[in-house]
Design a protein around this motif. Structure first.
Motif, PDB file in Angstrom:
ATOM      1  N   ARG A 298     -14.504 -21.508  36.206  1.00 43.50           N
ATOM      2  CA  ARG A 298     -13.932 -22.836  35.921  1.00 43.50           C
ATOM      3  C   ARG A 298     -12.496 -22.863  36.467  1.00 43.50           C
ATOM      4  NH1 ARG A 298     -11.000 -25.750  31.274  1.00 43.50           N
ATOM      5  NH2 ARG A 298     -11.865 -27.860  31.244  1.00 43.50           N
ATOM      6  N   PRO A 299     -12.354 -23.003  37.767  1.00 40.18           N
ATOM      7  CA  PRO A 299     -11.011 -22.906  38.348  1.00 40.18           C
ATOM      8  C   PRO A 299     -10.143 -24.131  38.109  1.00 40.18           C
ATOM      9  CG  PRO A 299     -12.651 -23.266  40.058  1.00 40.18           C
ATOM     10  CD  PRO A 299     -13.409 -23.029  38.798  1.00 40.18           C
ATOM     11  N   THR A 300     -10.737 -25.337  38.123  1.00 37.43           N
ATOM     12  CA  THR A 300      -9.946 -26.575  37.990  1.00 37.43           C
ATOM     13  C   THR A 300     -10.759 -27.640  37.259  1.00 37.43           C
ATOM     14  OG1 THR A 300     -10.706 -27.207  40.203  1.00 37.43           O
ATOM     15  CG2 THR A 300      -8.516 -26.218  40.058  1.00 37.43           C
ATOM     16  N   ALA A 301     -10.993 -27.440  35.981  1.00 40.91           N
ATOM     17  CA  ALA A 301     -11.750 -28.414  35.185  1.00 40.91           C
ATOM     18  C   ALA A 301     -13.029 -28.828  35.892  1.00 40.91           C
ATOM     19  CB  ALA A 301     -10.891 -29.634  34.860  1.00 40.91           C
TER      20      ALA A 301
ATOM     21  N   SER B 190      -6.547 -30.091  38.786  1.00 41.02           N
ATOM     22  CA  SER B 190      -6.621 -30.064  40.251  1.00 41.02           C
ATOM     23  C   SER B 190      -5.364 -29.417  40.813  1.00 41.02           C
ATOM     24  CB  SER B 190      -6.790 -31.480  40.825  1.00 41.02           C
ATOM     25  OG  SER B 190      -5.607 -32.233  40.634  1.00 41.02           O
ATOM     26  N   MET B 191      -5.463 -28.999  42.069  1.00 38.49           N
ATOM     27  CA  MET B 191      -4.344 -28.342  42.742  1.00 38.49           C
ATOM     28  C   MET B 191      -3.423 -29.344  43.443  1.00 38.49           C
ATOM     29  SD  MET B 191      -4.812 -25.191  41.936  1.00 38.49           S
ATOM     30  CE  MET B 191      -3.828 -24.210  43.084  1.00 38.49           C
TER      31      MET B 191
ATOM     32  N   VAL C 169     -10.731 -20.181  42.894  1.00 39.19           N
ATOM     33  CA  VAL C 169      -9.820 -21.287  43.174  1.00 39.19           C
ATOM     34  C   VAL C 169      -9.301 -21.150  44.602  1.00 39.19           C
ATOM     35  CG1 VAL C 169      -7.754 -20.119  42.267  1.00 39.19           C
ATOM     36  CG2 VAL C 169      -7.886 -22.624  42.268  1.00 39.19           C
ATOM     37  N   VAL C 170      -9.293 -22.257  45.312  1.00 41.08           N
ATOM     38  CA  VAL C 170      -8.954 -22.356  46.740  1.00 41.08           C
ATOM     39  C   VAL C 170      -9.624 -21.263  47.558  1.00 41.08           C
ATOM     40  CG1 VAL C 170      -6.803 -23.602  46.310  1.00 41.08           C
ATOM     41  CG2 VAL C 170      -6.717 -21.114  46.552  1.00 41.08           C
TER      42      VAL C 170
ATOM     43  N   TRP D  71     -14.487 -16.174  33.732  1.00 45.91           N
ATOM     44  CA  TRP D  71     -13.051 -16.473  33.741  1.00 45.91           C
ATOM     45  C   TRP D  71     -12.873 -17.982  33.867  1.00 45.91           C
ATOM     46  CZ3 TRP D  71     -10.068 -14.656  38.720  1.00 45.91           C
ATOM     47  CH2 TRP D  71      -8.754 -15.150  38.696  1.00 45.91           C
ATOM     48  N   PHE D  72     -12.165 -18.561  32.896  1.00 44.43           N
ATOM     49  CA  PHE D  72     -11.958 -20.000  32.813  1.00 44.43           C
ATOM     50  C   PHE D  72     -10.465 -20.313  32.857  1.00 44.43           C
ATOM     51  CE2 PHE D  72     -15.656 -18.739  30.370  1.00 44.43           C
ATOM     52  CZ  PHE D  72     -16.645 -19.652  30.696  1.00 44.43           C
TER      53      PHE D  72
END
Length: 527
Positions: A108-111, A163-164, A68-69, A156-157
């Motif tokens: 799966r950081p953001t759907a 969304s961020m 993520v990011v 890791w999900f």
């Protein structure tokens, strides 16, 4: 192949191997292991041998690799497929260098997805554009490369985060959140699937199980995000869903039931599609403070997962809905609001008597970067593992995050590794995930020629542990901890397995077989 022919083939392989004839084209994949005259060293009975705390044989060691990011990997968007692969290999090689035995990789950081998903678009953290095919399958590659290094790969999900930011129009037009706006809630500057909407919950479950079905992952991993952390002055507005589905429960109980139902559904899917894969959660470490609940920990931390995130993590342990729990005990020893020692002690009590492994989440990111002066001391991280030795319930540690492990600020990671990770270690066994309820058979024939060790593969073995014992006649206590453990290697799917000792040390080699849930066989002594 008829059973009788398989047995003959296995015996032929053993005979050829014992006489030094090449077996390059033989296979024992389906064969029953024949009896051997090789010396076998039984595994010691628990507690029957002296061991060293700094060389445990069973010890989960891992780092979180966040996508993520672009926290850890890929380091930025828009890299070529080869650059992304090279970076990922670099993290896996770092894990090997640290003598870790697992990697927790965010997929799966953001759907969205780090694999060609049937339910969600490609992640924008790969290419910079959500939905754009990166030209390769990152999860497939990660599994293959991890296993080649004999590392477990835990996928890791993030369960609910979409969304961020709150710009729903920035999502790809076919994103489920755009097609079903009634599933979505904006809160705290981000978008989330509403855990109280059964269709939204089913979307997340299906997206996760899509990866479980397709890939040979060793675990499914969630972090601490369930209902979002509270934001002052904002309300997570699920009143309409509560009115429709609340069924007489209080709002808080209904929310907790939503999350626990999600946990149950994911676990049921794992057990259906990949029953030997583990299921673990890494929650914020405070379930409830003692002032709130006498069953809670002796802490005064602001957040409580039971009340604020509606995650009844203690219940999940007591009901054995998980195979492991990794509370993020991101505080120093003696920290007033949440003392590392008190929080770890509380979690050790919770897992006692359950089939749930306890691993501790360690805050490598705080070293030399936190107002607490304890984190300016190089030995703080290592002291946590020293404290853990008081609790046999603590069976490993996971470090946040990969870039911080690599940075090795103050030399804290090196100091930790020198004391605690001087030897390899096996992952803790999870025999409840194995229908056979037993260890594999030991390797049939093991030979040593100088530093080269060769053996006939064991049916059902996923990997092998190799010990170098300083005496001519190894005993069970020589296998009791990792003092004599020199390597673990992946089964190469051939009839004959080989390993060369880079240290070329003197001693007697012993090889054991390890299955998918980390059951270990007795050891076979090399001739």
């Amino acid at each position: 192949m008829p059973k009788s022919l398989r047995s003959v083939l296995a015996l032929l392989v053993a005979v050829l191997f014992a006489t030094g004839v090449s077996t390059a084209h033989a296979s024992t994949t389906e064969a029953s292991t024949p009896k051997s005259a090789a010396a076998v060293v039984p595994q010691p009975e628990p507690g029957s041998c002296p061991t060293q705390a700094t060389t445990p044989k069973r010890d989960l060691r891992a780092m979180w690799v966040s996508s993520v990011v672009n926290i850890d990997w890929p380091s930025k968007t828009g890299l070529t497929p080869q650059q992304q692969k090279d970076e990922l290999i670099g993290w896996l090689d770092l894990a090997v260098k640290q003598r870790h035995n697992a990697v927790i990789l965010q997929v799966r950081p953001t759907a969205d997805a780090f694999w060609p998903s049937a339910y969600e678009p490609w992640s924008k953290y790969l290419t910079g554009t959500q939905g754009q095919n990166p030209g390769w399958d990152p999860l497939k590659f990660a599994v293959e490369q991890s296993h080649a290094r004999n590392l477990e790969l835990h996928a890791w999900f993030n369960p609910y985060r979409i969304s961020m930011d709150t710009n729903v129009n920035a999502l790809v037009p076919t994103h489920p959140a755009r097609l079903h706006p009634d599933w979505v809630k904006a809160y705290g500057g981000k978008l989330y699937y509403n855990p109280g909407n059964p269709d939204a919950r089913r979307q997340s479950v299906n997206a996760i199980l899509d990866a479980v079905k397709k890939y040979d992952i060793d675990g499914v991993h969630f972090d601490d995000y369930f209902y979002p952390y509270p934001v002052a002055g904002q309300t997570f507005d699920d009143s309409a869903e509560y009115a429709k589905y609340g069924n007489g429960m209080s709002l808080a109980d209904w929310r907790r039931n939503n999350v626990t139902t999600f946990i149950r559904e994911v676990r049921a899917g794992i057990q259906k599609y990949r029953p030997q894969a583990q299921f673990g959660v890494s929650p914020f470490a405070i379930w409830r403070n003692k002032a709130t609940d006498p069953e809670g920990s002796d802490t005064t931390a602001g957040a409580q997962t039971y009340d604020d995130l509606y995650a009844d993590t203690r219940k999940w342990v007591k009901d054995e809905l998980l195979d492991y729990i990794t509370p993020q005990v991101y505080w120093s020893r003696g920290f007033a609001a949440a003392d590392y020692e008190k929080v770890t002690d509380w979690w050790a009590t919770q897992v006692t008597g359950t089939h749930v492994h306890l691993y501790i989440g360690q805050a490598t990111y705080k070293v030399a970067q936190n107002a607490d002066p304890k984190w300016s001391e190089p030995q703080e991280l290592s002291s946590h593992l020293d404290f853990n030795t008081k609790y046999p319930q603590v069976q490993g540690n996971i470090y946040f995050s990969a870039v911080q492990v690599k940075a090795d600020r103050l030399g804290a990671t090196s100091l930790l590794n020198e004391k605690w990770y001087s030897r390899p270690a096996l992952t803790p066994a999870s025999p409840w995930l194995d229908d056979r309820r037993g260890a594999p058979r030991p390797p049939v024939v093991v030979k040593a020629s100088g530093a080269k060790v060769t053996w006939v593969a064991t049916p059902g073995a996923t990997s092998y542990a190799i010990y170098r014992v300083p005496t001519a006649k190894p005993r069970p206590c020589d296998l009791a901890d990792a003092r004599n453990l020199v390597a673990t290697v992946r089964d190469e799917r051939g009839a004959v397995q080989q390993w060369t000792d880079p240290a070329s040390g003197a001693g007697t080699y012993v090889v054991t077989a390890i299955d998918r849930v980390s059951n270990e066989s007795a050891g076979t002594v090399a001739r």
